[in-house]
Motif scaffolding. Structure first.
Motif, PDB file in Angstrom:
ATOM      1  N   CYS A 105      -6.494  52.627 -22.628  1.00 31.50           N
ATOM      2  CA  CYS A 105      -7.878  53.099 -22.547  1.00 31.50           C
ATOM      3  C   CYS A 105      -8.168  53.433 -21.086  1.00 31.50           C
ATOM      4  CB  CYS A 105      -8.853  52.017 -23.012  1.00 31.50           C
ATOM      5  SG  CYS A 105      -8.854  51.725 -24.795  1.00 31.50           S
ATOM      6  N   PRO A 106      -8.857  54.540 -20.853  1.00 33.32           N
ATOM      7  CA  PRO A 106      -9.211  54.901 -19.474  1.00 33.32           C
ATOM      8  C   PRO A 106     -10.298  53.966 -18.940  1.00 33.32           C
ATOM      9  CG  PRO A 106     -10.126  56.469 -21.025  1.00 33.32           C
ATOM     10  CD  PRO A 106      -9.291  55.517 -21.826  1.00 33.32           C
ATOM     11  N   GLN A 107     -10.635  54.136 -17.677  1.00 31.28           N
ATOM     12  CA  GLN A 107     -11.717  53.349 -17.084  1.00 31.28           C
ATOM     13  C   GLN A 107     -12.968  53.492 -17.931  1.00 31.28           C
ATOM     14  OE1 GLN A 107     -11.671  51.302 -14.440  1.00 31.28           O
ATOM     15  NE2 GLN A 107      -9.467  51.616 -14.318  1.00 31.28           N
ATOM     16  N   ARG A 108     -13.653  52.402 -18.150  1.00 31.46           N
ATOM     17  CA  ARG A 108     -14.787  52.361 -19.070  1.00 31.46           C
ATOM     18  C   ARG A 108     -15.842  53.422 -18.768  1.00 31.46           C
ATOM     19  NH1 ARG A 108     -18.329  47.189 -18.983  1.00 31.46           N
ATOM     20  NH2 ARG A 108     -18.880  48.099 -17.016  1.00 31.46           N
ATOM     21  N   ASP A 109     -16.353  53.468 -17.545  1.00 30.23           N
ATOM     22  CA  ASP A 109     -17.446  54.391 -17.237  1.00 30.23           C
ATOM     23  C   ASP A 109     -17.040  55.844 -17.388  1.00 30.23           C
ATOM     24  OD1 ASP A 109     -19.038  52.210 -16.771  1.00 30.23           O
ATOM     25  OD2 ASP A 109     -18.716  52.224 -14.605  1.00 30.23           O
ATOM     26  N   GLN A 110     -15.841  56.193 -16.931  1.00 27.23           N
ATOM     27  CA  GLN A 110     -15.369  57.572 -17.029  1.00 27.23           C
ATOM     28  C   GLN A 110     -15.203  57.980 -18.489  1.00 27.23           C
ATOM     29  OE1 GLN A 110     -11.760  57.362 -14.841  1.00 27.23           O
ATOM     30  NE2 GLN A 110     -12.765  57.333 -12.844  1.00 27.23           N
ATOM     31  N   ALA A 111     -14.572  57.128 -19.260  1.00 28.49           N
ATOM     32  CA  ALA A 111     -14.329  57.439 -20.669  1.00 28.49           C
ATOM     33  C   ALA A 111     -15.646  57.538 -21.434  1.00 28.49           C
ATOM     34  CB  ALA A 111     -13.440  56.377 -21.295  1.00 28.49           C
ATOM     35  N   ALA A 112     -16.559  56.611 -21.163  1.00 27.36           N
ATOM     36  CA  ALA A 112     -17.829  56.594 -21.877  1.00 27.36           C
ATOM     37  C   ALA A 112     -18.615  57.875 -21.613  1.00 27.36           C
ATOM     38  CB  ALA A 112     -18.631  55.362 -21.463  1.00 27.36           C
TER      39      ALA A 112
END
Length: 150
Positions: A103-110
């Motif tokens: 999973c990519p970094q949370r903020d970027q992916a979100a």
């Protein structure tokens, strides 16, 4: 290998429920006892879940990132006389999917997921608004003490 699985589980725990895209909608509803102004303020929530494991050479990886985007909406309705009614509306899993790997970094992916599915989220917001209309009318009737016909 067990260490990778534990790391993936920890990453998944950290990535749950990131609020992202904010949306608003305002509507006016005519009612026999007055106009009702309803304001809706929605936020998308992106959840990422790391599943599978990293494999050793020659074996296929099962590592995937599962994601879902849900919608939470706060509604405030005001009857012409100033009486208010509040309600929280929600729709889980408006869109969902998965991708291979970590999973990519949370903020970027979100942010990317919410932006990519903006139209789906807006459609979900409008569906919640439409479903809420009958409840607003019933609440207005209760506030005024008038029974709803039909």
């Amino acid at each position: 290998m067990r260490r990778c699985t534990l790391a993936a589980a920890a990453a998944a725990t950290l990535a749950l429920g990131a609020p992202v895209l904010a949306m608003e909608h305002k509507t006016i509803i005519d009612h026999p006892v007055g106009t009702i102004a309803a304001d809706y303020s929605g936020k998308s929530r992106v959840s990422l879940q790391q599943v599978g494991s990293v494999s050793v050479g020659g074996r296929p990886e099962t590592l995937r990132c599962r994601w879902t985007v849900s919608l939470v909406v706060e509604r405030q309705a005001r009857l012409g006389s100033g009486q208010e009614a509040r309600r929280t509306l929600a729709q889980s899993d408006v869109v969902k999917g998965s991708a291979p790997g970590w999973c990519p970094q949370r903020d970027q992916a979100a942010e990317r997921l919410a932006a990519k599915h903006r139209d789906d989220l807006h459609a979900a917001l409008m569906a919640l608004v439409e479903q809420d209309r009958a409840l607003i009318l019933a609440e207005a009737d209760r506030m005024r003490g008038t029974p709803r016909e039909g």
